[in-house]
Design a protein around this motif. Structure first.
Motif, PDB file in Angstrom:
ATOM      1  N   LYS A  74       0.810  -1.212   0.000  1.00 24.65           N
ATOM      2  CA  LYS A  74       0.000   0.000   0.000  1.00 24.65           C
ATOM      3  C   LYS A  74       0.847   1.267   0.000  1.00 24.65           C
ATOM      4  O   LYS A  74       0.354   2.337  -0.345  1.00 24.65           O
ATOM      5  N   TYR A  88     -13.860  -9.083  -5.647  1.00 26.29           N
ATOM      6  CA  TYR A  88     -14.480  -9.583  -4.420  1.00 26.29           C
ATOM      7  C   TYR A  88     -15.898 -10.050  -4.767  1.00 26.29           C
ATOM      8  O   TYR A  88     -16.761  -9.236  -5.088  1.00 26.29           O
ATOM      9  N   ALA A 100     -10.502   0.051  -2.120  1.00 33.59           N
ATOM     10  CA  ALA A 100      -9.199   0.642  -1.751  1.00 33.59           C
ATOM     11  C   ALA A 100      -9.395   2.019  -1.123  1.00 33.59           C
ATOM     12  O   ALA A 100      -8.723   2.378  -0.150  1.00 33.59           O
TER      13      ALA A 100
ATOM     14  N   ALA B 201      -6.560  -7.798  -2.157  1.00 32.51           N
ATOM     15  CA  ALA B 201      -6.856  -7.034  -0.947  1.00 32.51           C
ATOM     16  C   ALA B 201      -5.600  -6.315  -0.452  1.00 32.51           C
ATOM     17  O   ALA B 201      -5.671  -5.165  -0.019  1.00 32.51           O
ATOM     18  N   MET B 203      -3.157  -5.268  -2.302  1.00 30.73           N
ATOM     19  CA  MET B 203      -2.934  -4.133  -3.201  1.00 30.73           C
ATOM     20  C   MET B 203      -3.876  -2.982  -2.850  1.00 30.73           C
ATOM     21  O   MET B 203      -3.545  -1.821  -3.020  1.00 30.73           O
ATOM     22  N   ASP B 204      -5.080  -3.337  -2.389  1.00 31.60           N
ATOM     23  CA  ASP B 204      -6.046  -2.308  -2.015  1.00 31.60           C
ATOM     24  C   ASP B 204      -5.744  -1.727  -0.639  1.00 31.60           C
ATOM     25  O   ASP B 204      -6.495  -0.893  -0.133  1.00 31.60           O
ATOM     26  N   GLY B 205      -4.683  -2.203  -0.019  1.00 32.58           N
ATOM     27  CA  GLY B 205      -4.256  -1.616   1.246  1.00 32.58           C
ATOM     28  C   GLY B 205      -4.820  -2.290   2.480  1.00 32.58           C
ATOM     29  O   GLY B 205      -4.637  -1.802   3.594  1.00 32.58           O
TER      30      GLY B 205
END
Ligand SMILES: Nc1ncnc2c1ncn2[C@@H]1O[C@H](COP(=O)(O)OP(=O)(O)O)[C@@H](O)[C@H]1O
Ligand SMILES: [Mg+2]
Lengths: 349, 306
Positions: A74, A88, A100, B201, B203-205
């Motif tokens: 991140k 998802y 995100a 997930a 990568m999405d932080g």
């Protein structure tokens, strides 16, 4: 500095097995680079190390000049599109795209605005409330892309994003990705094992083989000036013909003495010539036609040289060539590539 | 083609009907006997299949004159705790096993599965000792390290802790609330999820806990519900440990209470109709639960994403 990426002697080993071997390369700000190579050569590993999903075993990775090899994903400013999309399943498209931002604590209104904007870019506006399972493969792909661009990343990473699409969709998506890149301007790395994708999309192509760079150059150079026999044999369909010849300072001959071309090289060397660059219908060489495929635009011929070697020829002549004839042809001197027989590296300059 | 299918269908139907009769006949017998009065039962000289008219009386007797209603409440508390603890521990353990690369994870998984071979019946005495004084391992450690001796010298008393959990809900539920089978089930389910999901997930932080809560938990709803019901019924019907651990009638689960009904007075023919009525009373809730949730149970134990 911009959003450059630098790999400095990056290595990766899994349980002692080296997958990436001391690889160094630099990607320019806003560049679209394709990482190309046979499956299992370490492309995904390379990408995952840049993303931070996989730790480097040794070496440094710099994004925008800052070392990131020890940072979590991140903090690297990278976004990724996965091969099987990895959406998802329990979230609507809207929440998939916005996850995100939600994790990052972006306020709801701002989040909504950016979700809608990202969805608009990939033309998904009407599907925001659907679940991924209610979308086609191409639409899921778009969600995955929207999810990547919504954070306005410095670096966009794609791991074989088109390989699950059918041929027609893939072509359309290729075009869109190219336009998207021009529009977003993020430094993009696109992993693929499909040379057409790499050659058409990328500013530069990094051709990997067994964890090493074979050549990192523009598609034009990759095709016209392959750096190694591996590149020569990988790029092009059908690939370059390669044969072992002996140079005597004036001509290049096959072991049986057949003179293939005129060249000043001395000593043993690997001669390469592209099937479509062989001049047919005239010339000093003859060969027996073994097999032909008429493709309309051209014919693909498989011929046997007097010494027993078989080569591929792509001839613009179609039906003019008789059924099972002797073919006359010629290797034009300016279309010949020479490679060192031991190292496989390009020998002519 | 059509004839063959018909033949197969007919055979299948016959097998199914035979199976249903085999499974349902004990229930039918229980139901029939529960309708009879004690006098009918004694007069018939054993189990007879003639329906009587005393079902309501028998049930009313169970509900009003015995402690079974209170014990059903105990059962609910115990079964819910057992099931919830099982699911929670198995879920987090499996999460760690599947999503974190660790050299030992295969070994840990094998050990976890191996505990299936250690049923509580085998270690009931040890378990009783531990629950009778949960601080026992601590005392043992204090003795072993010589710390107790030291403190006895210095302060005059050796530390000795007592914490008795017998006859409490925790003491009854906790020892039977381990489930390596769930670990196995959840593991299969997690492995069926897209491999890149945790990476996406990341990568999405989202960190591991966020991934667990935002992604994994909602996706696992189906197997979680199925295993929860499964273990709830398991907790409901567990007998030996609650019998040992619960001494007061109020704390005993209904199954234990039911068995006490049978042995109320010696030298007397057991009140089988009353017993059967009690059995119906006790199994009412689990049966309703299964009837309502059966589609979810089947779906959840299918071990796949959908
Ligand atoms: N997590 C891992 N553990 C062990 N070996 C791995 C792992 N990931 C990849 N590899 C190995 O590394 C090599 C390169 O894999 P990968 O980068 O996925 O190849 P590509 O994407 O080019 O097909 C393969 O031989 C693969 O078996
Ligand atoms: Mg790959």
């Amino acid at each position: 500095m911009g959003n450059t990426i630098e790999l400095d002697q990056v290595s990766k080993a899994f349980d002692g097995k080296t997958v990436i071997d001391s690889l160094s390369a630099a990607f320019e700000d806003g560049e679209f680079v394709a990482i190309l190579g046979p499956s299992g050569c370490g492309k995904s590993t390379m990408l995952n190390m840049i993303a931070g999903l996989e730790r480097v075993s040794a070496g440094r990775i710099l994004i925008g000049g800052a070392q990131v090899q020890d940072s979590p994903p991140k903090d690297r400013g990278c976004a990724m599109v996965f091969q099987n999309y990895a959406l998802y399943p329990h979230m609507a498209v809207r929440d998939n795209i916005g996850y995100a931002l939600k994790v990052a604590g972006v306020p709801k209104l701002e989040r909504e605005r950016r979700i809608v904007e990202a969805a608009r870019i990939v033309e998904l506006g009407d599907y925001l409330d659907r679940r991924p399972s209610a979308l086609s493969g191409g639409q899921r792909q778009r969600v995955a892309i929207a999810r990547a661009i919504v954070r306005e990343p410095k670096v966009l990473l794609f791991d074989e994003p088109l390989s699950n699409l059918d041929a027609k969709l893939r072509h359309g998506m290729r075009m869109e990705l190219s336009q998207l890149h021009r529009r977003i301007g993020a430094t993009s790395i696109f992993v693929t094992h499909d040379q057409i994708e790499a050659m058409t999309l990328a500013d530069r192509v990094m051709l990997l083989n067994a964890g090493r760079i074979e050549q990192f150059a523009t598609p034009h150079d990759l095709y016209h000036r392959p750096a190694t026999t591996f590149v020569a044999g990988f790029i092009g369909a059908p690939p370059m013909n390669l044969m072992a010849v002996e140079g005597d300072g004036a001509t290049l001959c096959l072991p049986d003495g057949t003179v293939l071309a005129h060249h000043a090289h001395r000593g043993p060397v690997t001669l390469g010539i592209r099937p479509e660059k062989i001049a047919t219908g005239r010339g000093a060489l003859t060969a027996k036609l073994l097999y032909r495929e008429d493709l309309g635009s051209h014919s693909s011929l498989l011929v046997r040289l007097p010494g027993g070697q078989t080569i591929q020829i792509a001839s613009p002549f179609g039906t003019e060539i008789g059924a099972l004839d002797e073919i006359r042809f010629d290797f034009p001197a300016d279309q010949i590539h020479l490679f060192d027989q031991k190292t496989g590296h390009r020998a002519d300059t | 083609m059509i004839e063959t299918n018909g033949g197969i269908n007919r055979t299948a139907s016959i097998i199914l009907i035979a199976g249903i009769i085999f499974i349902l006949s004990p229930l039918a017998i229980a139901l029939l006997v529960a309708t009879q009065s004690y006098e009918d039962f004694v007069a018939a000289g054993g189990i007879s299949l003639i329906p009587g008219r005393h079902l309501i009386d028998n049930i009313a007797h169970i509900a009003l004159e015995t402690n079974l209603p209170r014990q059903v409440l105990s059962s609910i508390i115990i079964a819910t705790s057992v099931s919830a603890i099982k699911c929670a521990f198995a879920f987090t353990a499996t999460f760690a096993l599947v999503f974190f690369d660790c050299r030992w994870s295969k070994l840990i998984f094998a050990l976890t599965i191996a505990t299936v071979m250690l049923p509580l019946e085998l270690i009931v005495v040890t378990t009783y000792q531990v629950v009778a004084n949960v601080a026992m391992p601590f005392n043992w450690l204090v003795d072993l390290t010589g710390l107790g001796f030291l403190m006895e010298r210095l302060g005059g008393v050796a530390p000795h802790l007592e914490w008795n959990l017998l006859d409490t809900y925790v003491g009854i539920a906790a020892p039977i609330a381990t489930s390596s089978t769930s670990v196995f089930i959840y593991r299969q389910f997690f492995l069926s999820l897209p491999r890149d999901l945790p990476r996406a997930a990341a990568m999405d932080g989202a960190g591991p806990i966020r991934f667990l809560i935002d992604i994994l938990l909602p996706l696992s709803k189906t197997p979680l519900i199925a295993t929860f019901i499964f273990w709830f019924i398991g907790g409901w019907t567990s007998y030996l440990w609650p019998l040992v651990a619960a001494s007061s009638s109020d704390m005993q689960p209904a199954i234990v209470g039911l068995s006490r009904l049978a042995t109320s007075e010696q030298d007397r023919i057991p009140e089988v109709p009353m017993l059967m009525a009690g059995a119906l009373f006790v199994s009412f809730l689990p049966v309703v639960l299964i009837a309502v949730m059966q589609r979810r149970i089947v779906k959840g134990l299918n071990l796949s994403e959908k």
